[in-house]
Scaffold this motif. Structure first.
Motif, PDB file in Angstrom:
ATOM      1  N   ILE A 168       2.691 -36.425 -37.894  1.00 33.98           N
ATOM      2  CA  ILE A 168       3.437 -35.865 -36.766  1.00 33.98           C
ATOM      3  C   ILE A 168       3.927 -36.964 -35.827  1.00 33.98           C
ATOM      4  CG2 ILE A 168       1.476 -35.496 -35.179  1.00 33.98           C
ATOM      5  CD1 ILE A 168       2.779 -32.750 -34.526  1.00 33.98           C
ATOM      6  N   PHE A 169       3.184 -38.050 -35.759  1.00 29.54           N
ATOM      7  CA  PHE A 169       3.607 -39.222 -34.981  1.00 29.54           C
ATOM      8  C   PHE A 169       4.865 -39.820 -35.594  1.00 29.54           C
ATOM      9  CE2 PHE A 169       3.769 -43.679 -33.955  1.00 29.54           C
ATOM     10  CZ  PHE A 169       3.224 -43.805 -32.678  1.00 29.54           C
ATOM     11  N   LEU A 170       4.870 -39.986 -36.913  1.00 24.57           N
ATOM     12  CA  LEU A 170       6.018 -40.570 -37.606  1.00 24.57           C
ATOM     13  C   LEU A 170       7.244 -39.669 -37.502  1.00 24.57           C
ATOM     14  CD1 LEU A 170       4.223 -41.925 -40.819  1.00 24.57           C
ATOM     15  CD2 LEU A 170       5.007 -43.243 -38.839  1.00 24.57           C
ATOM     16  N   VAL A 171       7.033 -38.354 -37.528  1.00 22.58           N
ATOM     17  CA  VAL A 171       8.149 -37.413 -37.441  1.00 22.58           C
ATOM     18  C   VAL A 171       8.887 -37.585 -36.113  1.00 22.58           C
ATOM     19  CG1 VAL A 171       8.750 -34.965 -37.194  1.00 22.58           C
ATOM     20  CG2 VAL A 171       7.224 -35.702 -39.032  1.00 22.58           C
ATOM     21  N   SER A 172       8.150 -37.585 -35.010  1.00 22.53           N
ATOM     22  CA  SER A 172       8.803 -37.732 -33.702  1.00 22.53           C
ATOM     23  C   SER A 172       9.434 -39.109 -33.550  1.00 22.53           C
ATOM     24  CB  SER A 172       7.798 -37.489 -32.567  1.00 22.53           C
ATOM     25  OG  SER A 172       6.783 -38.470 -32.552  1.00 22.53           O
ATOM     26  N   ALA A 173       8.786 -40.147 -34.113  1.00 23.03           N
ATOM     27  CA  ALA A 173       9.330 -41.512 -34.021  1.00 23.03           C
ATOM     28  C   ALA A 173      10.648 -41.629 -34.778  1.00 23.03           C
ATOM     29  CB  ALA A 173       8.315 -42.515 -34.569  1.00 23.03           C
ATOM     30  N   ILE A 174      10.700 -41.062 -35.980  1.00 21.66           N
ATOM     31  CA  ILE A 174      11.913 -41.147 -36.789  1.00 21.66           C
ATOM     32  C   ILE A 174      13.061 -40.369 -36.132  1.00 21.66           C
ATOM     33  CG2 ILE A 174      12.958 -40.469 -38.995  1.00 21.66           C
ATOM     34  CD1 ILE A 174      10.177 -41.063 -40.272  1.00 21.66           C
ATOM     35  N   ILE A 175      12.775 -39.169 -35.634  1.00 13.33           N
ATOM     36  CA  ILE A 175      13.811 -38.370 -34.969  1.00 13.33           C
ATOM     37  C   ILE A 175      14.378 -39.140 -33.777  1.00 13.33           C
ATOM     38  CG2 ILE A 175      14.232 -36.286 -33.597  1.00 13.33           C
ATOM     39  CD1 ILE A 175      12.143 -34.868 -35.377  1.00 13.33           C
ATOM     40  N   MET A 176      13.496 -39.758 -33.008  1.00 12.69           N
ATOM     41  CA  MET A 176      13.927 -40.444 -31.786  1.00 12.69           C
ATOM     42  C   MET A 176      14.767 -41.681 -32.083  1.00 12.69           C
ATOM     43  SD  MET A 176      13.651 -39.676 -28.681  1.00 12.69           S
ATOM     44  CE  MET A 176      14.291 -40.416 -27.191  1.00 12.69           C
ATOM     45  N   ARG A 177      14.565 -42.294 -33.244  1.00 11.30           N
ATOM     46  CA  ARG A 177      15.352 -43.486 -33.605  1.00 11.30           C
ATOM     47  C   ARG A 177      16.858 -43.207 -33.535  1.00 11.30           C
ATOM     48  NH1 ARG A 177      12.033 -47.958 -33.492  1.00 11.30           N
ATOM     49  NH2 ARG A 177      10.338 -47.812 -34.992  1.00 11.30           N
ATOM     50  N   PHE A 178      17.255 -42.005 -33.906  1.00 11.53           N
ATOM     51  CA  PHE A 178      18.676 -41.681 -33.967  1.00 11.53           C
ATOM     52  C   PHE A 178      19.305 -41.515 -32.578  1.00 11.53           C
ATOM     53  CE2 PHE A 178      17.006 -40.206 -38.090  1.00 11.53           C
ATOM     54  CZ  PHE A 178      17.824 -40.933 -38.923  1.00 11.53           C
ATOM     55  N   PHE A 179      18.472 -41.325 -31.559  1.00 11.74           N
ATOM     56  CA  PHE A 179      18.980 -41.188 -30.193  1.00 11.74           C
ATOM     57  C   PHE A 179      18.791 -42.468 -29.382  1.00 11.74           C
ATOM     58  CE2 PHE A 179      17.779 -36.976 -31.674  1.00 11.74           C
ATOM     59  CZ  PHE A 179      18.874 -36.206 -31.316  1.00 11.74           C
ATOM     60  N   ALA A 180      18.049 -43.429 -29.954  1.00 15.41           N
ATOM     61  CA  ALA A 180      17.662 -44.612 -29.187  1.00 15.41           C
ATOM     62  C   ALA A 180      18.859 -45.425 -28.704  1.00 15.41           C
ATOM     63  CB  ALA A 180      16.729 -45.485 -30.024  1.00 15.41           C
TER      64      ALA A 180
END
Length: 392
Positions: A56-68
């Motif tokens: 679940i940590f990796l899921v939120s991290a990956i999603i956020m990469r696209f908005f960074a």
């Protein structure tokens, strides 16, 4: 002859130290959280629940990469650096109070957001701080912080866990992050003021740096292969009766990586990426081949050295290529795009390679991945040739 502009400025040193602490805590938690979930003195959960706590940590991290990239452009790199390090540090302290699975899962998801932002902005700032003509060398040094954290984080977690209460361990991790926050406060970076533009619809380029996608796709494949190391090396070593030696695998890895990093970065800048990336892929493949035939402690450590020599150079090399492919003002987008695919490769690899290992066995898995790396070399060459042709 002009004098070389320095790499080791005060801000570069501070961003490197802060990054080391962030990744050390990340890897320490990655190691400790599954144990905490399973342990009766922790949450007393199941193996499935421990897996969810990691993913679940990796899921939120990956999603956020696209908005960074969009966030960095709108609010500025230094502001986001300070904010994201602060919230990552606060969320680390909050583990002391996550005494139930729902609270832990919410905290893991929340912390993944700030880990994604802070690692994206820190990489972009490091690239901005390094003189462009020495970017390969500079980002190679910066990458040492992340690679050393792979050793330091798990070592700290596994050393403390048998003797110290979980709440105290989480407190120690939080204090480490507080030091990382102080280092981040000392970072200074030149930024152009944000240009106010008319309201418009969001475009694909607001989430992805298109020019960096080809190189990032190679990074995806490399991290997919590397997931077999970070996820299964302890399990593989245990099956061989070499579990005690496995704790030294990443120590040897780090030493080997440190020995070559100063030279490979300079080679990258002076002679181009091929002279670094292709031999590194080959050495990485030989390391995996060695793993597939390992049956003694010295073979396991030799494999660790080869993996360190190979993979330890690839991450900063591909990150540099991804940033160089983009326009200077889009370094944040390029960094976010690269790590979005890199993290995805790690996540997909951890899951799918586990299934494949169930059919092939770990020895044959590493043999197959060694062959896959050879194919990745040809894919990389095709990508670079296509890029050169498009530029010319």
């Amino acid at each position: 002859m002009t004098e070389k502009r320095p790499i080791w400025t005060k801000s570069f040193i501070n961003i490197s130290i802060s990054t080391f602490f962030i990744f050390a805590v990340f890897y320490a938690l990655l190691t400790l959280v599954p144990i905490y979930v399973l342990d009766k003195d922790g949450l007393g959960g199941t193996a499935a629940e421990s897996g969810i706590a990691v993913s679940i940590f990796l899921v939120s991290a990956i999603i956020m990469r696209f908005f960074a990239g969009l966030i960095l452009e709108k609010f500025g790199k230094r502001k986001i650096l300070v904010l994201s390090v602060l919230l990552f540090a606060i969320s680390t302290f909050l583990y002391m109070f996550a005494t139930g699975l729902p609270a832990l899962l919410m905290l893991r998801f929340f912390q993944g957001i700030w880990f994604s932002l802070v690692t994206t902005v820190a990489g972009a700032i490091a690239a901005d701080l390094v003189p462009p003509e020495r970017r390969g060398e500079g980002l190679g040094y910066y990458g040492i912080a992340m690679n050393l954290a792979v050793v330091a984080g798990p070592f700290l977690a596994l050393t403390l866990q048998p003797f110290v209460a979980y709440r105290t361990i989480f407190l120690i991790f939080g204090i480490i992050m507080a030091v990382g926050f102080l280092c981040a406060l000392s970072v200074r970076v030149e930024e152009k003021p944000a240009i106010k533009s008319e309201k418009r619809r969001l475009a694909f380029s607001d989430f992805i740096e298109i020019k960096s996608l080809p190189v990032a796709s190679v990074g995806f494949l490399i991290s997919f292969v590397y997931a077999s190391i970070i996820t299964f090396i302890s399990v593989y070593a245990e099956s061989l009766g070499l579990l005690q030696t496995a704790s030294f695998f990443f120590v040897v890895y780090a030493v080997a990586m440190l020995l070559v990093r100063p030279f490979t970065g300079r080679l990258f800048d002076m002679r181009g990426p091929d002279i670094v990336i292709i031999p590194s892929c080959i050495i990485f493949a030989i390391g995996l081949l060695s793993l597939s035939f390992t049956h003694t402690w010295w073979m396991l450590l030799l494999s660790g050295a080869l993996v360190g020599l190979g993979y330890g150079t690839l991450l900063p090399s591909f990150q540099t290529l991804a940033i160089q492919a983009a326009d200077k003002h889009r370094s944040g987008y390029a960094t976010g795009t690269f790590f979005a695919l890199f993290d995805s490769g790690m996540a997909v690899g951890a899951v799918s390679l586990g299934v494949i290992a169930g059919f092939l066995g770990y020895s044959n898995l590493y043999l197959a991945l060694a062959a896959a790396l050879v194919a990745i070399i040809f894919y990389y060459k095709w990508i670079m040739t296509k890029h050169k042709n498009s530029v010319n």
